[in-house]
Structure formats: structure tokens, C-alpha cells
Design a protein around this motif. Structure first.
Motif, mmCIF file in Angstrom:
data_model
loop_
_atom_site.group_PDB
_atom_site.id
_atom_site.type_symbol
_atom_site.label_atom_id
_atom_site.label_comp_id
_atom_site.label_asym_id
_atom_site.label_seq_id
_atom_site.Cartn_x
_atom_site.Cartn_y
_atom_site.Cartn_z
ATOM 1 N N UNK A 290 0.864 -1.179 0.000
ATOM 2 C CA UNK A 290 0.000 0.000 0.000
ATOM 3 C C UNK A 290 0.900 1.228 0.000
ATOM 4 N N UNK A 291 0.750 2.087 -0.999
ATOM 5 C CA UNK A 291 1.552 3.304 -1.096
ATOM 6 C C UNK A 291 0.684 4.517 -0.788
ATOM 7 N N UNK A 292 1.260 5.486 -0.074
ATOM 8 C CA UNK A 292 0.508 6.679 0.331
ATOM 9 C C UNK A 292 1.472 7.848 0.477
ATOM 10 N N UNK A 293 0.921 9.033 0.588
ATOM 11 C CA UNK A 293 1.744 10.241 0.660
ATOM 12 C C UNK A 293 1.637 10.952 1.997
ATOM 13 N N UNK A 294 0.728 10.484 2.888
ATOM 14 C CA UNK A 294 0.554 11.161 4.173
ATOM 15 C C UNK A 294 -0.106 10.204 5.155
ATOM 16 N N UNK A 295 -0.067 10.577 6.433
ATOM 17 C CA UNK A 295 -0.716 9.772 7.466
ATOM 18 C C UNK A 295 -2.227 9.709 7.263
ATOM 19 N N UNK A 301 -6.778 4.576 3.531
ATOM 20 C CA UNK A 301 -6.567 3.328 2.808
ATOM 21 C C UNK A 301 -6.761 2.119 3.723
ATOM 22 N N UNK A 302 -6.234 2.222 4.923
ATOM 23 C CA UNK A 302 -6.373 1.115 5.875
ATOM 24 C C UNK A 302 -7.840 0.865 6.200
ATOM 25 N N UNK A 303 -8.605 1.944 6.416
ATOM 26 C CA UNK A 303 -10.020 1.773 6.744
ATOM 27 C C UNK A 303 -10.785 1.135 5.589
ATOM 28 N N UNK A 304 -10.371 1.430 4.349
ATOM 29 C CA UNK A 304 -11.021 0.827 3.191
ATOM 30 C C UNK A 304 -10.840 -0.684 3.196
ATOM 31 N N UNK A 357 -1.526 -1.120 -4.131
ATOM 32 C CA UNK A 357 -2.764 -0.349 -3.954
ATOM 33 C C UNK A 357 -2.406 1.091 -3.646
ATOM 34 N N UNK A 358 -3.078 2.003 -4.326
ATOM 35 C CA UNK A 358 -2.956 3.431 -4.067
ATOM 36 C C UNK A 358 -4.343 4.046 -4.004
ATOM 37 N N UNK A 359 -4.416 5.229 -3.455
ATOM 38 C CA UNK A 359 -5.620 6.030 -3.625
ATOM 39 C C UNK A 359 -5.708 6.444 -5.086
#
Length: 364
Positions: A290-295, A301-304, A357-359
Motif C-alpha cells: 500500500x503506497x501513500x503520501x501522508x498519514x 486506505x487502511x479503513x477501506x 494499492x494506491x488512492x
């Protein structure tokens, strides 16, 4: 935070924590207090999930009138009636018509309904002589209802769909009446929504919607497009996320706007249940990055993942500032999993490092 929309509260809280921690990270005493506050906040957020379940299992605004030898007996008969009514309503709400037909469900008895009901709440009541009239709410016990459905082998879905920014559109002058027909969403809906405050058209693109979607704590835009036909009002519904438009379906022609509204709610509920009900206990083991740019984006993403009805045994194996490696089990195949993610604004792609997975809004 009383009265603040739940998703907006969560986003504000997470943003506030991030700001405070970055500001006071060198002050140990302040940091200890912050961590305590964060634990309290986490407990509050968890309680919101229980509030969602309670709303889903609460059947409101049941009107009843009874007469008996005494007002107390009339009230007891009314309570028996509304428990049965609420149990039947909830059964229709979280199951599919074909599954109920296959079961040949003949209705709940008074004793069965009493065993399923956790509480009867009085909204309004009138007592007179041997008569009792009231508007009541019934809270069904989730554990008891799930046990009943599983014992009867009835598939069900009692998780809500991702929250949507609802976008009513129409191609003629009836837009204002159609827009007004969508009142504030019942918190117990299977398909929760927040109605837009902006006039959009059915062709509005994601970039113009993205800001309001985020501000309302929604995960996608849900269009309900009113169309005038020779047979009546028909509604076409579809979901729009970054780079994708996902069709839901069309209602049959309806004689009035109110009927079109109710038919749309029913269509959305049926679509969600058909897409999400799991009919097999078979699970496939999966791993991905899972890649992300902020907390806040990681939290989203985790909640999804956690809220997806297809996913179980979710585990975070490693985590860093820009990504996390997770393991999980899922029902169905990868196409179904990808479709579920897409409805939540997530992209699932196979890359050199494996599944990622990304947003979708941040470049998936």
C-alpha cells in the motif's frame, strides 16, 4: 464533536493530531499528554463504528394502533406487532429477494421477534381508554439476527457501502424538485450519502467533484440522473471516482418523483448487496504493498481494507513513511476484489514489486 458528521470528525481529528505532534514533538511531557488524548480519541472513533451498526439495526417510525381490555394490554400487543414488523423490515433490508424466496420464509412469530429485539423505543404515544396509538422504534440485536440468518443459511450484508457524495442531476426544469426530494440520508441506510450543495450535471468530471467529495468525508461521487420518458420518470445511477465511471443501473419508469426516489434507493441497496454478499467460505491468501503520501491517506486506505466485506484476516507486516506491506484473505477472485476497491476510490495494479494499492485520486 456532537452533531458533526462522523467522517468529517475523523478527518479533523487526524489532521489535528498530526499538527499537534509535529508542533510539540520535542516536549516529552506534552507528548505524553498527547498520546493519552490520542488513545481517548481512538476509543471515540471505535465507538462511532458501533453507532453505525446500531443505526443499521434500528427500524424507526413504525406506526401502530391497538385496542384491548386495558391500555397496558393494548400497549403490549402494539409492542409485539412492531417487533415483528421491525424484524421483517430488517430481514428485507440486509438480504436479497431471491434468497428469501429460496428459504420460503413465512414470517417471524411473536416469540421469535421478541428474541431478536433488543429494545422498543417510544417516539410518540397516545393512551386513551383501552386504546393505544404510537410511533415506535425497534432496535434489533445484531448478534441474535446474524445467528438466526446463519442458522437458516441465508446470505446477508449488514455492512454499509462506502459513503458517497450524492449528486442529483436532471436534464429538464424538474431539477429543483428532484434535488429537493433527496433529504438528509437516514443513518441506517445500506448506502449512506451526503447530498452535494453544488449544481452539477451528469457530465461533470472527477476533478470538479474531488474537493467536495473530500470535504464531506465521502469516498466517491454517486450520480442519480433523472430522465423523462413516455412511461414516466426513470433514474440512471452511476459512480464516479478518479479515472473511472462505474454503472449501477436504471430504475423502471415511475409515475412520480417520490416514486422515482424510492425506486432509486431500492436499486442502490440491491446493487450493493449483490456486489458484496459473500456466498462461500473459501478464501484466497493475498499480499500487497500500500503506497501513500501522508498519514491521513494511510488511515483512509487502511479503513477501506478493514471495511471491505470481501477481506478478512487483515495484517500489517511492515510499515514505513510512504508505504506498508500487508497480508490478508479475500473472497471471490481478483476482478471482484479490484471492483470493490475501485468503488472505494482505490486502484489495484500489478507492478514490478507485486500487487500495489494506491488512492486513485493520488495517481493510481
Amino acid at each position: 464533536w456532537d452533531g458533526l458528521p462522523q467522517e468529517r470528525f475523523k478527518l479533523c481529528a487526524l489532521a489535528g493530531i498530526r499538527h499537534i505532534v509535529s508542533t510539540y514533538q520535542k516536549d516529552t511531557d506534552v507528548m505524553i499528554r498527547i498520546l493519552i488524548a490520542c488513545l481517548i480519541l481512538q476509543t471515540s472513533i471505535i465507538s462511532l463504528a458501533y453507532a453505525d451498526i446500531r443505526a443499521l439495526y434500528t427500524i424507526r417510525d413504525i406506526e401502530v394502533k391497538t385496542q384491548a381490555d386495558s391500555v397496558l394490554e393494548a400497549q403490549q400487543e402494539a409492542f409485539d406487532e412492531v417487533r415483528i414488523d421491525a424484524a421483517e423490515t430488517l430481514l428485507r433490508k440486509i438480504t436479497l429477494p431471491q434468497d428469501r424466496q429460496d428459504l420460503n420464509h413465512q414470517g417471524f412469530s411473536a416469540s421469535e421477534a421478541a428474541g431478536l429485539a433488543a429494545a422498543v423505543e417510544i417516539q410518540e404515544e397516545t393512551r386513551g381508554g383501552n386504546n393505544y396509538a404510537a410511533t415506535l422504534s425497534v432496535v434489533i440485536n445484531p448478534t441474535a439476527m446474524r445467528a438466526y440468518l446463519e442458522a437458516q443459511s441465508i446470505p446477508y450484508m449488514d455492512r454499509q457501502a462506502p459513503k458517497s457524495l450524492l449528486v442529483p442531476t436532471a436534464r429538464r426544469a424538474e431539477f429543483s424538485d428532484w434535488y429537493a426530494s433527496w433529504e438528509e440520508a437516514d443513518p441506517g441506510l445500506l448506502t449512506p450519502y451526503v447530498k452535494t450543495e453544488t449544481a452539477y450535471t451528469a457530465n461533470t468530471n472527477w476533478l470538479d467533484l474531488q474537493s467536495e467529495v473530500g470535504l464531506t468525508g465521502s469516498q466517491r461521487a454517486l450520480f442519480v440522473d433523472l430522465q423523462d420518458t413516455f412511461e414516466g420518470w426513470r433514474v440512471e445511477a452511476f459512480i464516479r471516482v478518479a479515472g473511472h465511471t462505474i454503472p449501477i443501473g436504471q430504475t423502471t419508469p415511475q409515475p412520480t418523483l417520490a416514486d422515482a426516489h424510492d425506486a432509486t434507493i431500492e436499486m442502490l441497496s440491491l446493487h450493493w448487496k449483490k456486489q458484496s454478499i459473500v456466498r462461500s467460505e473459501a478464501r484466497t491468501f493475498g499480499q500487497l504493498t500500500v503506497l501513500y503520501t501522508s498519514l491521513p491517506e494511510w488511515t483512509y486506505l487502511r479503513s477501506a481494507f478493514v471495511q471491505s466485506p470481501l477481506i478478512s484476516d487483515f495484517q500489517i507486516k511492515s510499515i514505513a513513511a510512504e508505504g506498508a506491506f500487508i497480508e490478508f484473505a479475500y473472497a471471490g477472485d481478483q476482478n471482484r476484489l479490484r471492483a470493490d476497491f475501485l468503488q472505494r476510490g482505490l486502484s489495484l495494479n500489478e507492478e514490478a514489486i507485486g500487487w500495489v494499492v494506491r488512492s486513485a485520486s493520488s495517481g493510481g
